[in-house]
Write a protein that holds these residues in place. Structure first.
Motif, short mmCIF file in Angstrom:
data_model
loop_
_atom_site.label_atom_id
_atom_site.label_comp_id
_atom_site.label_asym_id
_atom_site.label_seq_id
_atom_site.Cartn_x
_atom_site.Cartn_y
_atom_site.Cartn_z
N THR A 144 0.88 -1.20 -0.17
CA THR A 144 0.05 0.17 0.13
C THR A 144 1.10 1.06 -0.31
N GLY A 145 2.01 1.11 0.50
CA GLY A 145 2.88 2.26 0.38
C GLY A 145 2.72 3.19 1.81
N THR A 146 1.88 2.73 2.56
CA THR A 146 1.60 3.58 4.01
C THR A 146 2.85 3.70 4.74
N VAL A 147 3.04 4.91 5.32
CA VAL A 147 4.08 5.18 6.12
C VAL A 147 3.58 5.22 7.41
N HIS A 148 3.99 4.35 8.47
CA HIS A 148 3.40 4.23 9.79
C HIS A 148 3.65 5.31 10.66
N THR A 149 2.88 6.04 11.41
CA THR A 149 3.43 7.26 12.13
C THR A 149 3.87 6.89 13.41
N ALA A 150 4.71 7.85 14.15
CA ALA A 150 5.02 7.72 15.30
C ALA A 150 4.00 7.27 16.29
N GLU A 151 3.03 7.92 16.20
CA GLU A 151 1.84 7.60 17.14
C GLU A 151 1.30 6.17 16.89
N GLU A 152 1.13 5.84 15.83
CA GLU A 152 0.95 4.28 15.63
C GLU A 152 1.94 3.41 15.77
N LEU A 153 3.07 3.65 15.78
CA LEU A 153 4.15 2.53 15.92
C LEU A 153 4.36 2.64 17.45
N THR A 154 4.35 3.57 18.22
CA THR A 154 4.20 3.75 19.70
C THR A 154 3.27 2.89 20.40
N ARG A 173 7.19 11.18 6.32
CA ARG A 173 8.33 11.33 7.37
C ARG A 173 8.53 9.66 7.77
N PHE A 174 9.58 9.06 7.41
CA PHE A 174 9.82 7.72 8.19
C PHE A 174 10.14 7.72 9.52
N VAL A 175 9.42 6.77 10.19
CA VAL A 175 9.74 6.74 11.71
C VAL A 175 10.22 5.21 11.95
N PRO A 176 11.47 5.12 12.18
CA PRO A 176 12.28 3.78 12.53
C PRO A 176 11.47 3.22 13.68
N VAL A 180 10.75 4.47 18.48
CA VAL A 180 9.73 4.96 19.40
C VAL A 180 9.71 4.48 20.72
N PRO A 181 9.07 4.79 21.66
CA PRO A 181 9.12 4.41 23.11
C PRO A 181 8.65 2.99 22.90
N GLY A 182 9.18 2.19 23.53
CA GLY A 182 9.00 0.84 23.61
C GLY A 182 9.63 0.09 22.60
N GLY A 183 10.14 0.78 21.54
CA GLY A 183 10.76 0.10 20.48
C GLY A 183 12.16 -0.60 20.73
N GLU A 184 12.53 -0.26 22.06
CA GLU A 184 13.79 -0.72 22.39
C GLU A 184 13.99 -2.36 22.20
N HIS A 185 12.79 -3.06 22.45
CA HIS A 185 12.68 -4.43 22.55
C HIS A 185 12.72 -4.97 21.12
N GLY A 236 17.19 -3.09 19.03
CA GLY A 236 17.38 -2.00 20.09
C GLY A 236 18.04 -2.21 20.88
N PRO A 237 18.03 -1.50 22.03
CA PRO A 237 19.04 -1.46 23.25
C PRO A 237 18.60 -2.70 24.05
N ALA A 238 17.22 -3.03 24.17
CA ALA A 238 16.82 -4.11 25.03
C ALA A 238 16.91 -5.40 24.23
N ALA A 239 17.39 -5.41 23.03
CA ALA A 239 17.36 -6.63 22.20
C ALA A 239 18.69 -7.10 21.80
N ALA A 240 19.77 -6.49 22.03
CA ALA A 240 21.21 -6.69 21.84
C ALA A 240 21.53 -8.05 22.25
N ALA A 241 20.91 -8.60 23.25
CA ALA A 241 21.46 -10.04 23.71
C ALA A 241 20.79 -11.03 22.69
#
Length: 400
Positions: free
Chosen positions: A184-194, A222-225, A229-234, A258-263
């Motif tokens: 679809t080419g939809t770019v998910h927003t920061a709010e959606e990803l959070t 605007r692409f948001v990795p 986003v908050p919670g994305g560290e896992h 993400g920082p919490a998924a390094a292991a």
């Protein structure tokens, strides 16, 4: 056709206007060898562009040196980190939390192996890239759909329901997120990803994000990795220069934790890193470091093609509905008004000699749709729509 004028606002000519059909038909890749020569191939994810000069130079120089051994080092990750900072304003891509993998889908498989077990569920947001279904099932996981909403955006209610069903009985589960969304080419927003990250945390679901189309986000979006986003560290992400610079034949991608998924990433088997092409890594690194001007010209050309496609459909094929994408070089066309008696991709291949991707391959929500690859010249795009319009006109007057 190489003397094309500079595209407005960029330092480079539009890559989409530089190659003619005669040149393109000399290519031997899947796009140009699957169908007979009378078919216009607007299907598989290959672009009708020459290589960006920095990429071509990197490949030619490597061959001249005989530098075709095994990949090593962190140059690719460093280039991606610089690109992410410049383009997306994201400084959180830590080189030490990356690993080179053969390509995005093989990287997806390895990430899913780390966070799920055989028989576990992998949630997808349909309609979505068909290999999601094929690869997940081939690794003995279950696909659970959480379809997009009516406007093609993430449906948080459907996602929460899928998470609850997938984790019933204490099972592990993952969300295989497509960001930006293909087809679809939809770019998910920061709010959606959070919100997705919060749901994943609540249900104990791990998120693996396929972000291969991120460089192809339109300037108006605007692409948001996901990892930003908050919670994305896992989360875990797969990124690549492959789609943005047309490098599918030069295999390489990066898994990013993400920082919490390094292991989790550290548990990936070493042999996985032996699969990428060294020349591919060099090409991708050059694209991310030095291919920005070329990419800007491509993005401008894609924007023009989206507007052209919208106009052509309105003028010649008003029965086909189309919402211009915010990213990718793909167009998701709603052909349901043509009626249930004709599968649209098969119809357009047979009657218009235009090859498109069948919507049914993309899961729930795909029936009656086709995916069109508009990363071609305006001339080819115009001819394709004219052929499709003629086929539909024949259907309406009974001559088809």
């Amino acid at each position: 056709m190489n003397d094309t004028p500079l595209i407005a606002g960029t330092a480079h000519p539009d890559p989409l206007r530089q190659l003619g059909l005669d040149e393109l038909r000399r290519r031997t890749s899947m796009k140009w060898r699957t169908y007979p020569a009378d078919v216009l191939p607007l299907w598989v994810a290959e672009m009708d562009v020459p290589l960006a000069e920095p990429v071509a130079r990197a490949v030619v120089d490597a061959v001249a040196r005989g530098d075709t051994g095994y990949p090593v080092g962190t140059a690719y990750a460093e280039a991606l980190a610089g690109f992410a900072s410049e383009r997306w304003g994201w400084d959180g891509l830590a080189v030490e939390r990356t690993s080179v993998v053969p390509d995005v889908m093989l990287g997806v498989v390895e990430m899913l192996r780390l966070v799920t077990d055989p028989g576990d569920a992998v949630v997808v947001n349909s309609p979505v890239y068909p290999p999601f279904y094929m690869f997940v099932r081939s690794m003995d996981r279950r696909v659970v759909e959480a379809p997009l909403g009516p406007e093609g955006r993430l449906d948080l209610g459907a996602i929460e329901d899928a998470f609850a069903r997938s984790t019933a009985g204490g099972r592990r589960a993952a969300l295989l997120l497509c960001n930006p969304q293909n087809p679809t080419g939809t770019v998910h927003t920061a709010e959606e990803l959070t919100a997705v990250a919060a749901l994943a945390d609540r249900h104990g679901v791990r998120v693996v994000a396929d972000e291969i189309h991120a460089p192809l986000t339109a300037p108006s979006a605007r692409f948001v990795p996901y990892l930003s986003v908050p919670g994305g560290e896992h989360g875990l992400s797969l990124m690549s220069a492959s789609k943005g610079w047309n490098l599918a034949g030069l295999k390489a991608a990066l898994a990013v934790a993400g920082p919490a998924a390094a292991a989790d990433l550290a548990r990936m088997p070493e042999e996985v890193t032996h699969g990428p092409s060294h020349v591919g890594v060099l090409a991708h690194t050059a694209a991310l470091r030095d291919g920005g001007d070329w990419l800007d010209a491509l993005l401008a050309g894609l924007a023009e093609n989206r507007r052209l496609l919208d106009r052509l459909l309105a003028e010649s094929l008003p029965a086909i509905r189309h919402r211009p994408a915010e990213a990718t070089y793909l167009a998701w066309l709603d052909c349901r008004e043509l009626g249930p008696d004709h599968e649209p991709a098969a119809f357009f291949l047979d009657r218009a000699r235009v090859a498109l991707n069948a919507g049914t391959d993309f899961g729930t929500g795909g029936a009656g749709h086709v995916r069109l690859n508009l990363a071609t010249s305006p001339t080819v795009l115009t001819e394709a729509v004219q052929r499709m319009a003629a086929a539909v006109a024949g259907l309406r007057d009974g001559s088809a």
